[in-house]
Design a protein around this motif. Structure first.
Motif, PDB file in Angstrom:
ATOM      1  N   GLN A  71       0.796  -1.145  -0.030  1.00  0.00           N
ATOM      2  CA  GLN A  71      -0.020  -0.018  -0.221  1.00  0.00           C
ATOM      3  C   GLN A  71       0.927   1.245  -0.045  1.00  0.00           C
ATOM      4  O   GLN A  71       0.456   2.335  -0.538  1.00  0.00           O
ATOM      5  CB  GLN A  71      -1.066  -0.027   1.312  1.00  0.00           C
ATOM      6  CG  GLN A  71      -2.096  -1.195   1.155  1.00  0.00           C
ATOM      7  CD  GLN A  71      -3.020  -1.307  -0.345  1.00  0.00           C
ATOM      8  OE1 GLN A  71      -2.879   0.107  -0.858  1.00  0.00           O
ATOM      9  NE2 GLN A  71      -3.388  -2.135  -0.756  1.00  0.00           N
ATOM     10  N   THR A  72       1.949   1.259   0.833  1.00  0.00           N
ATOM     11  CA  THR A  72       3.084   2.444   0.623  1.00  0.00           C
ATOM     12  C   THR A  72       3.530   2.591  -0.585  1.00  0.00           C
ATOM     13  O   THR A  72       3.684   3.781  -1.320  1.00  0.00           O
ATOM     14  CB  THR A  72       4.058   2.044   1.677  1.00  0.00           C
ATOM     15  OG1 THR A  72       3.503   1.724   2.821  1.00  0.00           O
ATOM     16  CG2 THR A  72       5.017   3.296   1.643  1.00  0.00           C
TER      17      THR A  72
ATOM     18  N   ARG B  43       0.814   4.235  -2.909  1.00  0.00           N
ATOM     19  CA  ARG B  43       0.517   5.430  -2.662  1.00  0.00           C
ATOM     20  C   ARG B  43       1.820   6.387  -3.093  1.00  0.00           C
ATOM     21  O   ARG B  43       1.776   7.171  -4.073  1.00  0.00           O
ATOM     22  CB  ARG B  43       0.317   5.679  -1.390  1.00  0.00           C
ATOM     23  CG  ARG B  43       0.046   7.336  -0.946  1.00  0.00           C
ATOM     24  CD  ARG B  43       0.044   7.340   0.457  1.00  0.00           C
ATOM     25  NE  ARG B  43       1.509   7.372   1.001  1.00  0.00           N
ATOM     26  CZ  ARG B  43       1.802   6.886   2.161  1.00  0.00           C
ATOM     27  NH1 ARG B  43       1.023   6.144   2.979  1.00  0.00           N
ATOM     28  NH2 ARG B  43       3.306   6.607   2.445  1.00  0.00           N
ATOM     29  N   ASP B  44       3.049   6.077  -2.715  1.00  0.00           N
ATOM     30  CA  ASP B  44       4.159   6.645  -3.386  1.00  0.00           C
ATOM     31  C   ASP B  44       4.691   6.594  -4.834  1.00  0.00           C
ATOM     32  O   ASP B  44       4.696   7.708  -5.229  1.00  0.00           O
ATOM     33  CB  ASP B  44       5.549   6.171  -2.615  1.00  0.00           C
ATOM     34  CG  ASP B  44       5.362   6.145  -0.965  1.00  0.00           C
ATOM     35  OD1 ASP B  44       4.419   7.004  -0.610  1.00  0.00           O
ATOM     36  OD2 ASP B  44       6.398   5.913  -0.323  1.00  0.00           O
TER      37      ASP B  44
ATOM     38  N   SER C 104       2.098   6.206  -6.880  1.00  0.00           N
ATOM     39  CA  SER C 104       1.126   7.025  -7.567  1.00  0.00           C
ATOM     40  C   SER C 104       1.377   8.713  -7.437  1.00  0.00           C
ATOM     41  O   SER C 104       1.277   9.459  -8.494  1.00  0.00           O
ATOM     42  CB  SER C 104      -0.198   6.992  -7.029  1.00  0.00           C
ATOM     43  OG  SER C 104      -0.854   5.605  -7.090  1.00  0.00           O
ATOM     44  N   ASP C 105       2.053   9.356  -6.411  1.00  0.00           N
ATOM     45  CA  ASP C 105       2.390  10.354  -6.344  1.00  0.00           C
ATOM     46  C   ASP C 105       3.529  10.597  -7.229  1.00  0.00           C
ATOM     47  O   ASP C 105       3.616  11.728  -7.885  1.00  0.00           O
ATOM     48  CB  ASP C 105       2.849  10.719  -4.816  1.00  0.00           C
ATOM     49  CG  ASP C 105       1.662  10.786  -3.869  1.00  0.00           C
ATOM     50  OD1 ASP C 105       0.470  10.902  -4.446  1.00  0.00           O
ATOM     51  OD2 ASP C 105       1.862  10.574  -2.882  1.00  0.00           O
TER      52      ASP C 105
ATOM     53  N   GLU D  86      -7.019  10.042  -2.846  1.00  0.00           N
ATOM     54  CA  GLU D  86      -6.832   8.551  -2.225  1.00  0.00           C
ATOM     55  C   GLU D  86      -7.661   8.446  -1.222  1.00  0.00           C
ATOM     56  O   GLU D  86      -8.436   9.380  -0.573  1.00  0.00           O
ATOM     57  CB  GLU D  86      -5.473   8.864  -1.416  1.00  0.00           C
ATOM     58  CG  GLU D  86      -4.712   7.619  -1.064  1.00  0.00           C
ATOM     59  CD  GLU D  86      -3.465   7.716  -0.402  1.00  0.00           C
ATOM     60  OE1 GLU D  86      -3.007   6.907   0.158  1.00  0.00           O
ATOM     61  OE2 GLU D  86      -2.909   8.898  -0.219  1.00  0.00           O
TER      62      GLU D  86
ATOM     63  N   GLU E 168      -9.431   5.023   1.303  1.00  0.00           N
ATOM     64  CA  GLU E 168      -9.014   3.579   1.912  1.00  0.00           C
ATOM     65  C   GLU E 168      -8.891   2.435   0.955  1.00  0.00           C
ATOM     66  O   GLU E 168      -8.054   1.683   0.924  1.00  0.00           O
ATOM     67  CB  GLU E 168      -9.757   3.418   3.076  1.00  0.00           C
ATOM     68  CG  GLU E 168      -9.241   2.460   4.065  1.00  0.00           C
ATOM     69  CD  GLU E 168     -10.222   2.201   5.562  1.00  0.00           C
ATOM     70  OE1 GLU E 168      -9.975   0.850   5.976  1.00  0.00           O
ATOM     71  OE2 GLU E 168     -10.900   3.144   5.663  1.00  0.00           O
TER      72      GLU E 168
ATOM     73  N   LEU F 125      -7.987   4.362  -5.347  1.00  0.00           N
ATOM     74  CA  LEU F 125      -7.664   5.560  -5.921  1.00  0.00           C
ATOM     75  C   LEU F 125      -8.291   6.289  -7.201  1.00  0.00           C
ATOM     76  O   LEU F 125      -8.821   5.379  -7.978  1.00  0.00           O
ATOM     77  CB  LEU F 125      -6.185   5.519  -6.031  1.00  0.00           C
ATOM     78  CG  LEU F 125      -5.005   4.909  -5.180  1.00  0.00           C
ATOM     79  CD1 LEU F 125      -3.728   4.888  -5.971  1.00  0.00           C
ATOM     80  CD2 LEU F 125      -4.689   5.937  -3.886  1.00  0.00           C
TER      81      LEU F 125
ATOM     82  N   ARG G  23      -7.273  -0.486  -4.722  1.00  0.00           N
ATOM     83  CA  ARG G  23      -6.238  -0.821  -3.914  1.00  0.00           C
ATOM     84  C   ARG G  23      -5.819  -2.113  -3.712  1.00  0.00           C
ATOM     85  O   ARG G  23      -4.635  -2.460  -3.252  1.00  0.00           O
ATOM     86  CB  ARG G  23      -6.087  -0.059  -2.564  1.00  0.00           C
ATOM     87  CG  ARG G  23      -6.127   1.640  -2.960  1.00  0.00           C
ATOM     88  CD  ARG G  23      -6.234   2.319  -1.467  1.00  0.00           C
ATOM     89  NE  ARG G  23      -4.471   2.146  -1.290  1.00  0.00           N
ATOM     90  CZ  ARG G  23      -4.140   3.280  -0.661  1.00  0.00           C
ATOM     91  NH1 ARG G  23      -4.893   4.472  -0.598  1.00  0.00           N
ATOM     92  NH2 ARG G  23      -2.847   3.246  -0.435  1.00  0.00           N
TER      93      ARG G  23
END
Ligand SMILES: [Zn+2]
Length: 210
Positions: free
Chosen positions: A114-115, A118-119, A121-122, A140, A142, A145, A206
């Motif tokens: 999950q990290t 997120r990272d 995607s950014d 974002e 839970e 995305l 996700r």
């Protein structure tokens, strides 16, 4: 200047080159040449853009290729080939951008899934936003995305009844496959500028399919 001219809307040559190399891998040499001929871009045949960051590759060039691919292979065939081209784009893109972004480092690969999602995607959004006038915003939640895209080169100045940015869906599918070590995720374009929506919005679950 043509009627499809994109004005300030240009990708770096490097990114146009990635799209062309990916499409050639999937469609074959004759296929990509047919797409370039039909989309009135024969000047690109055997003359792909150089591998530079100069912003000289028109957004409209991408969308015209997507339209021609649908004309040649039919809507369904074109969609499948666009998805596969998108997956190949990720492979070439990772080779070009991955090391400088740090995502090919072991330290990144060892992070929890999950990290990484997120990272990753950014970083993806930041890379696109810095490279061109295309705008990507990640929303974002839970369990999912959204990638909200403005000034989308994939459907630039197209109009359609359904979502047409299959290339982006393919890129994100392969990014998730890579980041998860070989899992498949639900990725779907729920809004598309080509059909009159304000953004091209890509939904990403996700959690992978079991
Ligand atoms: Zn779209």
């Amino acid at each position: 200047m043509t009627e499809m001219s994109s004005g300030e809307y240009f990708y770096p040559n490097k990114m146009g080159r990635i799209v062309l190399l990916a499409m050639e891998e999937i469609l074959g040499h004759n296929g990509i040449n047919a797409v370039l001929n039909l989309s009135k871009q024969s000047h690109l045949i055997n003359h792909y853009p150089p591998n530079t960051l100069d912003r000289e590759f028109e957004f409209g060039s991408v969308s015209k290729m997507m339209g021609a691919m649908e004309d040649i292979y039919g809507p369904l065939g074109g969609r499948g080939l666009a998805l596969r081209s998108g997956r190949a784009c990720f492979k070439y893109g990772l080779r070009e951008f991955g090391p400088s972004l740090g995502i090919t480092d072991l330290a990144f690969r060892l992070l929890p899934l999950q990290t990484k999602i997120r990272d990753g995607s950014d970083l993806f959004a930041k890379t696109i936003n810095q490279a061109s006038a295309q705008r990507v915003r990640v929303e974002e939640a839970e369990d999912h995305l959204f990638f909200h895209i403005e000034h989308c080169p994939v459907c630039w100045q197209r109009s359609a009844d359904a979502s047409v940015c299959h290339l982006i869906v393919g890129i994100l599918q392969d990014a998730l496959y890579w980041v998860s070590g070989g899992k498949f995720f639900h990725v779907e374009e729920t809004l598309c500028i080509a059909r009159g929506d304000p953004t091209c919005s890509i939904y990403i679950d996700r959690n992978p399919f079991e």
